[in-house]
Write an enzyme that holds these catalytic residues in place. Structure first.
Site, PDB file in Angstrom:
ATOM      1  N   GLU A  28       0.813  -1.210   0.000  1.00 55.20           N
ATOM      2  CA  GLU A  28       0.000   0.000   0.000  1.00 55.20           C
ATOM      3  C   GLU A  28       0.855   1.271   0.000  1.00 55.20           C
ATOM      4  O   GLU A  28       0.629   2.201   0.754  1.00 55.20           O
ATOM      5  CB  GLU A  28      -0.954   0.000   1.206  1.00 55.20           C
ATOM      6  CG  GLU A  28      -1.921  -1.174   1.186  1.00 55.20           C
ATOM      7  CD  GLU A  28      -2.987  -1.128   2.264  1.00 55.20           C
ATOM      8  OE1 GLU A  28      -2.731  -0.549   3.334  1.00 55.20           O
ATOM      9  OE2 GLU A  28      -4.075  -1.683   2.029  1.00 55.20           O
ATOM     10  N   ASP A  31      -8.491  -8.753   4.199  1.00 50.80           N
ATOM     11  CA  ASP A  31      -8.198  -7.656   5.123  1.00 50.80           C
ATOM     12  C   ASP A  31      -9.204  -7.545   6.261  1.00 50.80           C
ATOM     13  O   ASP A  31     -10.045  -6.648   6.246  1.00 50.80           O
ATOM     14  CB  ASP A  31      -8.155  -6.330   4.347  1.00 50.80           C
ATOM     15  CG  ASP A  31      -7.529  -5.216   5.165  1.00 50.80           C
ATOM     16  OD1 ASP A  31      -7.054  -5.487   6.269  1.00 50.80           O
ATOM     17  OD2 ASP A  31      -7.524  -4.062   4.678  1.00 50.80           O
ATOM     18  N   GLU A  55     -12.260  -1.868  12.276  1.00 47.82           N
ATOM     19  CA  GLU A  55     -12.262  -1.101  11.033  1.00 47.82           C
ATOM     20  C   GLU A  55     -13.430  -1.482  10.123  1.00 47.82           C
ATOM     21  O   GLU A  55     -14.050  -0.614   9.513  1.00 47.82           O
ATOM     22  CB  GLU A  55     -10.924  -1.337  10.311  1.00 47.82           C
ATOM     23  CG  GLU A  55     -10.856  -0.688   8.947  1.00 47.82           C
ATOM     24  CD  GLU A  55      -9.527  -0.938   8.237  1.00 47.82           C
ATOM     25  OE1 GLU A  55      -8.630  -1.552   8.837  1.00 47.82           O
ATOM     26  OE2 GLU A  55      -9.407  -0.517   7.074  1.00 47.82           O
TER      27      GLU A  55
HETATM   28  C1  GCV Z   1      -2.277   0.542   8.577  1.00 49.02           C
HETATM   29  C2  GCV Z   1      -5.928  -1.828   5.615  1.00 49.02           C
HETATM   30  C3  GCV Z   1      -6.293  -0.572   6.359  1.00 49.02           C
HETATM   31  C4  GCV Z   1      -5.110   0.362   6.493  1.00 49.02           C
HETATM   32  C5  GCV Z   1      -3.958  -0.404   7.143  1.00 49.02           C
HETATM   33  C6  GCV Z   1      -3.644  -1.625   6.293  1.00 49.02           C
HETATM   34  C7  GCV Z   1      -2.541  -2.462   6.914  1.00 49.02           C
HETATM   35  O1  GCV Z   1      -5.686  -1.544   4.287  1.00 49.02           O
HETATM   36  O2  GCV Z   1      -7.353   0.059   5.728  1.00 49.02           O
HETATM   37  O3  GCV Z   1      -5.488   1.468   7.256  1.00 49.02           O
HETATM   38  O4  GCV Z   1      -2.826   0.410   7.269  1.00 49.02           O
HETATM   39  O5  GCV Z   1      -4.797  -2.423   6.196  1.00 49.02           O
HETATM   40  O6  GCV Z   1      -2.877  -3.393   7.610  1.00 49.02           O
HETATM   41  O7  GCV Z   1      -1.385  -2.187   6.680  1.00 49.02           O
END
Ligand code: GCV
Length: 718
Positions: free
Chosen positions: A310, A384, A412
């Site tokens: 990411e 995720d 989340e």
């Molecule tokens: C910390 C998901 C979340 C991100 C998070 C990522 C990860 O994509 O939306 O906020 O980043 O996971 O676990 O690295």
């Protein structure tokens, strides 16, 4: 002594019979509220009135302090502290080495059998006296034993004939904070970060110690202070001084601190032209940086790294592998005993492969090529932290690499802090899934505790849900998820029901009927959320960016961040075909699981649309069509929350007023949001199914355009 007995009797007689009102939740499950059951108080007075203490390490001091505070709070007694083994004590807590008397009273405990963190709690007879012993081979074990005894008292469990031996199944039991240096928390829904970097190292918030106590009470022994989307500045002296100050508070509670390492730190804060892990200057920079960190924090735990994921920098930016990157950091940490937790959360929209398969494809070839002090940290599922995912296929597949589990305690994708969703059933479902890696009985927890492949390093991490909110977790029941994570990290085979019972009794009530009702609600709450959000294996259909609320229509931007990529609804049907004819995702699982998942008739229905694209009129095991079943599941989810709200209203006067009112209001919000999820998703999917809602499904309040048009600003956690 006589005066003390009189005081004690007076306290018993004058004790309030109703619980105190106005509990703001700050004390978590360590309330140590006054016990009102007189028979139980008499038992406490007989067995726990005087404590023999021996040994003066900071950890033992913390243990004794907690024991006295807890017992005095719960019983109203003034606890005698006896400093000589010959005194008239009834409880002794210490290490076998430093307290020979304990060793002599526990002759069957052979050296090495408990380790630094294991403990025994046992009732023994000495003449006419009945003694309660807490013993370990390490100070931390004594601390954990003390918390266990306090748990027994707090739950008002029997105190006679105790014979307990506990050892943690997993070595590293860590919270991961996604806390930023500016005080915000990524995916945090309970206020700001606990760490006040502006005031550290000079101001030590009392919260730091209470955080440490709470974690120690459930066996958590490490904390990663900073976000995996890392900021290199935390590695500079200004911040390291703050980290050291936090570590000083954590140490007496057996908790090590860890940091996230931004892979490009050598270029960003070190002035180097590259951060290539094979470059000699870069290697030296990290060696020097690690040495510097250990001068600040002599027991520093190590690094957690999100690399090439990411948009985060990583070794692949320089044409190197994940193993090259992890090993370079591991070499720098090895002389000090530090570890690297390298995250496997990698996927790339430029790779034309199912996102759920990419981490497996990326890491499997490197199995066995990591240093001994590297662990691969893998999210519980391959996408995720969705309300329900199958377990990640890397569990069981990596035979020569220690695998660390990453759960998300912060919600989340589960309604942020607003929804009551008890996560222990999710943890339990994943940990008990059978990978079949070495035949039946190769459950995920056996990968995690190292018993499947004989790994020496073992670990489990939970992304924290704590923040600056007075009650720590936003929603009172969020505390139960923190609690459950710690307890199940210590003992991955623990059942959700056991964890729920403990938490309810320690936090809310001892009334049997109330306890049973709350427990029933907690244990069904995860399934309820799955039903009103993503039933039958649907996943990743939330709104984009903030991830709060439904967004099955999201179809713009990076394909693997849209919803349509995952649900694939069309007029023919719905679901992601991961069969051997589809993306082939099933083939990443061991035999016979791959075959079970590959066939829609044997695939568990709660994962059906994860693995299959099926026609709307596909007949489910219930006899319903897929469309009708989907609709009824959404309705069932919303109905469950309505039932929780009605049940909760019956508790007025049964539990603390402030806690009652807080949860009551949250449940009203959750019910409205559950209906929102149901209506938005069903209206959207109906544009493909072209079928009416079956009987029993309440018609949506608005049309689809209304739901699609809703816009939200400043949702927390971004
Ligand atoms: C910390 C998901 C979340 C991100 C998070 C990522 C990860 O994509 O939306 O906020 O980043 O996971 O676990 O690295």
């Amino acid at each position: 002594m006589k005066a003390r007995i009189v005081t004690f009797l007076l306290i018993i007689l004058l004790s309030p019979v109703i619980p105190a009102k106005g509990d703001d939740g700050y004390r978590l499950w360590l309330r140590y509220g006054r016990i009102t059951d007189r028979a139980y108080l008499r038992e406490c007075s007989k067995r726990l009135g005087s404590v023999m203490v021996n040994g003066g390490s900071p950890v033992l001091e913390a243990a004794y302090d907690e024991l006295v505070t807890g017992l005095e709070g719960m019983t109203g007694m003034e606890i005698d502290m006896v400093h000589t083994p010959g005194g008239n004590w009834t409880v002794a807590a210490g290490t076998l080495q430093s307290t020979p008397l304990l060793a002599s009273l526990l002759p069957d405990i052979s050296p090495g059998s408990l380790g630094e963190e294991g403990y025994v709690i046992r009732t023994v007879k000495s003449g006419r006296r009945s003694l309660t012993l807490i013993a370990s081979e390490g100070d931390r074990g004594v601390l954990y034993g003390v918390f266990h005894l306090l748990r027994l008292v707090s739950m008002q469990d029997p105190l006679h004939d105790l014979s307990i031996l506990e050892k943690p199944a997993v070595t590293l039991r860590l919270l991961n904070h996604w806390d930023n240096l500016d005080g915000s928390v990524e995916r945090g829904y309970s206020g700001c970060s606990l760490w006040n970097w502006h005031l550290l190292p000079h101001y030590i918030s009392p919260r730091y110690r209470d955080y440490a106590r709470a974690n120690a009470s459930i066996g958590i022994n490490g904390t990663v202070l900073t976000n995996v989307n890392a900021n290199a500045l935390v590695l500079t002296p200004r911040y390291l001084a703050g980290v050291a100050a936090i570590a000083d508070v954590m140490r007496p509670y057996g908790i090590k601190v860890y940091l996230t390492a931004r892979f490009s730190a050598p270029s960003e804060i070190g002035g180097l032209a590259t951060s290539d892990p094979l470059d000699a200057e870069v290697i030296n920079w990290w060696r020097d940086k690690v040495t510097e960190i250990y001068t600040f924090i002599p027991d520093f735990g190590g690094f957690l790294v999100k690399a090439n994921s990411e948009g985060q920098p990583g070794p692949q930016d320089y044409g190197r592998t994940h193993a090259d990157g992890a090993n370079m950091l591991a070499d720098a940490l090895a002389p000090y005993g530090g570890v690297v937790m390298w995250r496997a959360f990698v996927y790339d929209n430029n790779v034309p492969v199912d996102r759920a398969m990419q981490a497996y494809n990326e890491f499997l070839p490197s199995d066995g090529s990591f240093r001994d002090n590297v662990m691969l940290q893998v999210k519980n599922g391959p996408v995720d932290f969705q309300p329900r995912e199958p377990f990640h296929p890397l569990f069981g597949a990596m035979k020569d690499t220690p695998m660390m589990m990453e759960f998300q305690i912060t919600k989340e994708y589960l309604g942020c802090a607003t929804h009551l969703v008890f996560l222990a059933p999710l943890f339990e479902e994943v940990l008990r899934s059978d990978t079949y890696a070495r035949g039946p009985g190769s459950e995920v927890f056996r990968v995690i505790d190292g018993s499947l492949y004989g790994n020496r390093l073992t670990g489990i991490a939970g992304v924290a849900n704590t923040g600056s909110d007075r009650n720590w977790t936003g929603h009172l029941f969020g505390q139960a998820n923190w609690y459950a994570f710690g307890r199940m990290a210590w003992q991955p085979e623990l059942s959700s029901g056991q964890v729920a019972t403990e938490w309810i009794r320690m936090t809310l009530t001892h009334d049997k009927e109330t306890e049973m009702g709350i427990k029933k609600m907690m244990l069904s709450s995860r399934e309820a959320a799955v039903n009103y959000m993503t039933p039958l294996g649907l996943h990743h259909i939330m709104a984009e960016g903030h991830h709060w609320g439904p967004g099955p229509w999201v179809d713009q931007g990076r394909p693997d961040w849209t919803s349509v990529y995952y649900h694939r609804a069309d007029t023919a049907g719905i679901g992601f075909d991961r069969t051997r004819e589809g993306s082939t995702g099933v083939s990443q699982y061991f035999h016979p699981l791959d075959g079970i998942l590959n066939d829609p008739h044997t695939c568990p229905e709660n994962l059906l649309l994860w693995f299959h694209h099926l026609p709307w009129d596909y007949i489910m095991r219930s006899g319903n069509t897929l469309w009708d079943e989907l609709c009824l599941k959404y309705q069932e989810g919303a109905d469950s929350v309505e039932e929780y709200a009605s049940f909760w209203e019956t508790l007025q006067g049964e539990i603390d007023d402030e806690q009652y009112e807080h949860v009551r209001q949250m449940l009203v919000i959750q019910h409205n949001e559950a209906i929102w999820w149901k209506d938005a998703c069903l209206l959207y999917f109906q544009t493909y199914s072209h079928r009416p809602f079956p009987e029993g499904v309440h018609p949506p309040e608005h049309d689809l355009d209304y739901y699609r048009g809703l816009k939200f600003y400043y949702v927390p956690g971004i």
